[in-house]
Scaffold this motif. Structure first.
Motif, PDB file in Angstrom:
ATOM      1  N   ASP A 169       0.833  -1.202   0.000  1.00  0.00           N
ATOM      2  CA  ASP A 169       0.000   0.000   0.000  1.00  0.00           C
ATOM      3  C   ASP A 169       0.867   1.251   0.000  1.00  0.00           C
ATOM      4  OD1 ASP A 169      -2.317  -1.416  -0.057  1.00  0.00           O
ATOM      5  OD2 ASP A 169      -2.796  -1.183   2.073  1.00  0.00           O
ATOM      6  N   LYS A 172       2.817   1.538  -3.526  1.00  0.00           N
ATOM      7  CA  LYS A 172       1.943   1.856  -4.652  1.00  0.00           C
ATOM      8  C   LYS A 172       1.650   3.344  -4.705  1.00  0.00           C
ATOM      9  CE  LYS A 172      -0.437  -2.610  -4.918  1.00  0.00           C
ATOM     10  NZ  LYS A 172      -1.681  -3.340  -4.568  1.00  0.00           N
ATOM     11  N   ALA A 173       1.382   3.907  -3.543  1.00  0.00           N
ATOM     12  CA  ALA A 173       1.087   5.331  -3.520  1.00  0.00           C
ATOM     13  C   ALA A 173       2.337   6.181  -3.761  1.00  0.00           C
ATOM     14  CB  ALA A 173       0.443   5.712  -2.188  1.00  0.00           C
ATOM     15  N   SER A 176       2.911   5.073  -7.974  1.00  0.00           N
ATOM     16  CA  SER A 176       1.874   4.905  -8.989  1.00  0.00           C
ATOM     17  C   SER A 176       1.819   6.080  -9.952  1.00  0.00           C
ATOM     18  CB  SER A 176       0.508   4.711  -8.328  1.00  0.00           C
ATOM     19  OG  SER A 176       0.454   3.481  -7.658  1.00  0.00           O
ATOM     20  N   ILE A 179       4.602   5.708 -12.453  1.00  0.00           N
ATOM     21  CA  ILE A 179       4.364   4.628 -13.412  1.00  0.00           C
ATOM     22  C   ILE A 179       3.382   5.070 -14.481  1.00  0.00           C
ATOM     23  CG2 ILE A 179       3.345   2.336 -13.675  1.00  0.00           C
ATOM     24  CD1 ILE A 179       4.512   1.616 -10.957  1.00  0.00           C
ATOM     25  N   LEU A 180       2.284   5.699 -14.042  1.00  0.00           N
ATOM     26  CA  LEU A 180       1.233   6.037 -14.987  1.00  0.00           C
ATOM     27  C   LEU A 180       1.549   7.277 -15.819  1.00  0.00           C
ATOM     28  CD1 LEU A 180      -1.892   5.315 -12.773  1.00  0.00           C
ATOM     29  CD2 LEU A 180      -0.949   3.920 -14.603  1.00  0.00           C
ATOM     30  N   PHE A 215      -5.483   7.802 -13.507  1.00  0.00           N
ATOM     31  CA  PHE A 215      -4.662   7.727 -12.303  1.00  0.00           C
ATOM     32  C   PHE A 215      -5.519   7.452 -11.071  1.00  0.00           C
ATOM     33  CE2 PHE A 215      -2.583  10.193  -8.782  1.00  0.00           C
ATOM     34  CZ  PHE A 215      -1.538   9.324  -8.575  1.00  0.00           C
ATOM     35  N   VAL A 218      -6.224   3.928  -9.714  1.00  0.00           N
ATOM     36  CA  VAL A 218      -5.161   3.180  -9.043  1.00  0.00           C
ATOM     37  C   VAL A 218      -4.971   3.672  -7.620  1.00  0.00           C
ATOM     38  CG1 VAL A 218      -2.725   2.571  -9.090  1.00  0.00           C
ATOM     39  CG2 VAL A 218      -4.018   2.733 -11.226  1.00  0.00           C
ATOM     40  N   VAL A 219      -4.943   4.989  -7.418  1.00  0.00           N
ATOM     41  CA  VAL A 219      -4.761   5.567  -6.090  1.00  0.00           C
ATOM     42  C   VAL A 219      -6.019   6.336  -5.718  1.00  0.00           C
ATOM     43  CG1 VAL A 219      -3.349   7.047  -4.640  1.00  0.00           C
ATOM     44  CG2 VAL A 219      -2.293   5.755  -6.498  1.00  0.00           C
ATOM     45  N   TYR A 319       0.993  12.315  -5.370  1.00  0.00           N
ATOM     46  CA  TYR A 319      -0.378  12.034  -4.958  1.00  0.00           C
ATOM     47  C   TYR A 319      -0.771  12.869  -3.755  1.00  0.00           C
ATOM     48  CZ  TYR A 319       2.473   9.355  -1.833  1.00  0.00           C
ATOM     49  OH  TYR A 319       3.457   9.003  -0.957  1.00  0.00           O
TER      50      TYR A 319
END
Length: 347
Positions: A169, A172-173, A176, A179-180, A215, A218-219, A319
């Motif tokens: 978790d 990913k944040a 992400s 990545i995107l 985006f 995903v988050v 994010y």
């Protein structure tokens, strides 16, 4: 005891286990739990140690093995993920392995052989005391690091990479957005420029389809974090007197600093500190090294393996509105940090 045996087999002594996270009982804890040393047993070959201290390459290989020890298990792929790869002839052990069952049997035999090999390379001791709160569980949340010591090399702090649900978790944040928004362009550059490989129409089509990937899917929007993880890390921050606002912006980072500070404080006069980690743990180790350099003007040898890029997300976590610039300087070279990475790794 298993960690102590694994460390001892490499000629090291496990000094302490750091846990800063949510225990499976639901209680929060941060501890630097010293490990009680049991009686040592000497292998039949006289206790030859894997690390001889003769070359830098020996030391890096030792650090790589210790990074493996930092993981509870070495079983990252589920059957539905691994089986298609094996059946396509892409087993880690070569095309002779045809099924998932054969793959797992080979993996078990291989791991048993590796453990047997390292356990004959040095002194083995068993820690009688429990290691304290276990942050290695798959369903746990918290930073997990192991601390080792040996006369030849001083103290080693090894941050585990992504393993638990909380680890994933957090990472990913952290990544992400990269990545995107940037990962495809970076992958294309390395594929074409570094790898010298052709950029086909199929690959271009895949790039075009990814350009429209939202985006937010995903988050989820809870200060950029996954909702349950966001709640858990804020509870931890409040319990241990950390600034919830900082934790909400940077996730595991405040906890990583706390562990790093505790190890630095415990060093004997003149004792060397080396930091290491793999994947997310490598990013944590690099950031911890950058942190000690900025705060104390100290450069500690740091070796990372396939680390997630701390130089990137420390500038802008994407994010949230947060960053790590008060603690690290990602705009300069940090020659104490050495990263080992595949040339096509996009991070």
């Amino acid at each position: 005891p298993a960690l102590q045996e694994a460390a001892s087999a490499l000629g090291f002594k496990l000094e302490a286990v750091h846990t800063l996270g949510l225990h499976e009982t639901g209680s929060w804890a941060h501890s630097r739990r010293l490990v009680e040393q049991g009686a040592a047993s000497k292998p039949a070959d006289g206790g030859r140690r894997l690390y001889s201290g003769t070359t830098r390459r020996d030391f890096v290989r030792l650090l790589l093995k210790l990074n493996v020890v930092a993981y509870t298990i070495n079983d990252p792929y589920l059957e539905d993920e691994l089986e298609p790869l094996v059946e396509a002839g892409d087993s880690r052990y070569g095309p002779s392995i045809k099924t998932y069952t054969e793959e797992k049997a080979k993996e078990a035999a291989d791991m048993a052989a590796q453990w047997a090999e390292v356990q004959t390379e040095g002194y083995v001791s068993v820690a009688e005391d429990r290691l304290g709160m276990d942050a290695a569980a798959l369903d746990s949340v918290g930073v997990h690091a192991l601390e080792f010591s040996a006369v030849a090399v001083g103290r080693l702090l090894v941050f585990r990479g992504s393993f638990s649900s909380g680890d994933f978790d957090n990472i990913k944040a952290w990544i992400s957005g990269f990545i995107l928004k940037k990962g495809t362009a970076m992958m294309k550059n390395q594929w074409v420029t570094v790898g010298g490989l052709p950029w086909t129409e199929k690959l271009q089509g895949q790039q075009n389809s990814l350009s429209f990937f939202p985006f937010e899917s995903v988050v989820p929007p809870v200060s950029g974090w996954f909702p349950s993880f966001h709640t858990q890390i804020l509870e931890l921050a409040k319990k241990y007197g950390m600034d919830p606002a900082k934790v909400a912006e940077t996730g595991y980072w405040e906890f990583t600093k706390a562990i790093t500070e505790s190890v630095r404080t415990s060093l004997a006069a003149g004792e060397k500190l080396t930091m290491s980690g793999h994947s997310q743990g490598g990013g944590s180790a690099a950031l911890a090294s950058m942190y000690l350099e900025k705060k104390y003007n100290e450069k500690h040898d740091t070796v990372t393996f396939a680390a997630v890029g701390g130089l990137c997300f420390s500038r802008d976590l994407d994010y949230t509105s947060g960053n790590m610039l008060a603690d690290v300087d990602p705009y300069k070279m940090h020659d104490q940090v050495t990263e080992y990475v595949h040339p096509l790794d996009v991070y």
